[in-house]
Design a protein around this motif. Structure first.
Motif, short mmCIF file in Angstrom:
data_model
loop_
_atom_site.label_atom_id
_atom_site.label_comp_id
_atom_site.label_asym_id
_atom_site.label_seq_id
_atom_site.Cartn_x
_atom_site.Cartn_y
_atom_site.Cartn_z
N GLN A 12 0.83 -1.20 0.00
CA GLN A 12 0.00 0.00 0.00
C GLN A 12 0.87 1.26 0.00
N ILE A 13 1.92 1.23 0.81
CA ILE A 13 2.82 2.39 0.88
C ILE A 13 3.55 2.56 -0.45
N ASP A 15 2.54 1.61 -3.37
CA ASP A 15 1.57 2.10 -4.34
C ASP A 15 1.37 3.61 -4.21
N ASP A 16 1.24 4.09 -2.97
CA ASP A 16 1.00 5.52 -2.75
C ASP A 16 2.22 6.34 -3.19
N LEU A 17 3.41 5.91 -2.81
CA LEU A 17 4.61 6.65 -3.20
C LEU A 17 4.80 6.61 -4.71
N SER A 19 2.46 6.41 -6.97
CA SER A 19 1.51 7.33 -7.60
C SER A 19 1.95 8.78 -7.41
N GLN A 20 2.58 9.09 -6.28
CA GLN A 20 3.10 10.45 -6.07
C GLN A 20 4.25 10.74 -7.04
N TYR A 42 2.45 6.99 7.60
CA TYR A 42 1.61 5.84 7.24
C TYR A 42 1.21 4.99 8.45
#
Length: 121
Positions: A12-13, A15-17, A19-20, A42
């Motif tokens: 999840q982390i 994925d978020d990074l 996308s950033q 997080y």
């Protein structure tokens, strides 16, 4: 914050990074927040954050500089897609070879462990 969705927190982390980075919030050359800052952001352990950053390193999106931190790579510096395809082909070949070798070992073990029952006197 990591959500309890059944998907591991480090994914999840990552994925978020990712996308950033792809969205431009984390521009090429900019540093990622420290491991401690990401862990706090997080609400995750340091080891979970390190695993997430490791995924991004393996993908060629970030690069670590000893004593300085982890930075977003410039797209031009990242490995070309052709190299990745070659690596995947090499990995498939290695897995196939290992599968054949494993089958041979299993066959040898199955025939060598078949022993006659001990005689009872």
């Amino acid at each position: 914050m990591v959500k309890h969705t059944g998907r591991p927190g480090y994914l999840q982390i990552a994925d978020d990074l990712r996308s950033q980075i792809r969205g431009g919030s984390l521009a090429p050359g900019s540093p990622l927040p420290s491991t401690a800052q990401l862990a706090e952001r997080y609400d995750a352990s340091l080891s979970v954050v390190k695993m997430a950053v490791g995924i991004l390193r393996n993908e060629g999106l970030v690069i670590g500089q000893q004593g300085k931190g982890v930075f977003v790579r410039d797209v031009d510096e990242a490995a070309p897609a052709g190299d990745l395809a070659g690596e995947v082909a090499d990995l498939r070949s290695a897995v196939q070879e290992l599968s054949v070798r494993l089958a041979q070992v299993e066959e040898q073990l199955s025939t060598s462990t078949t022993r006659p029952a001990p005689r009872i006197r």
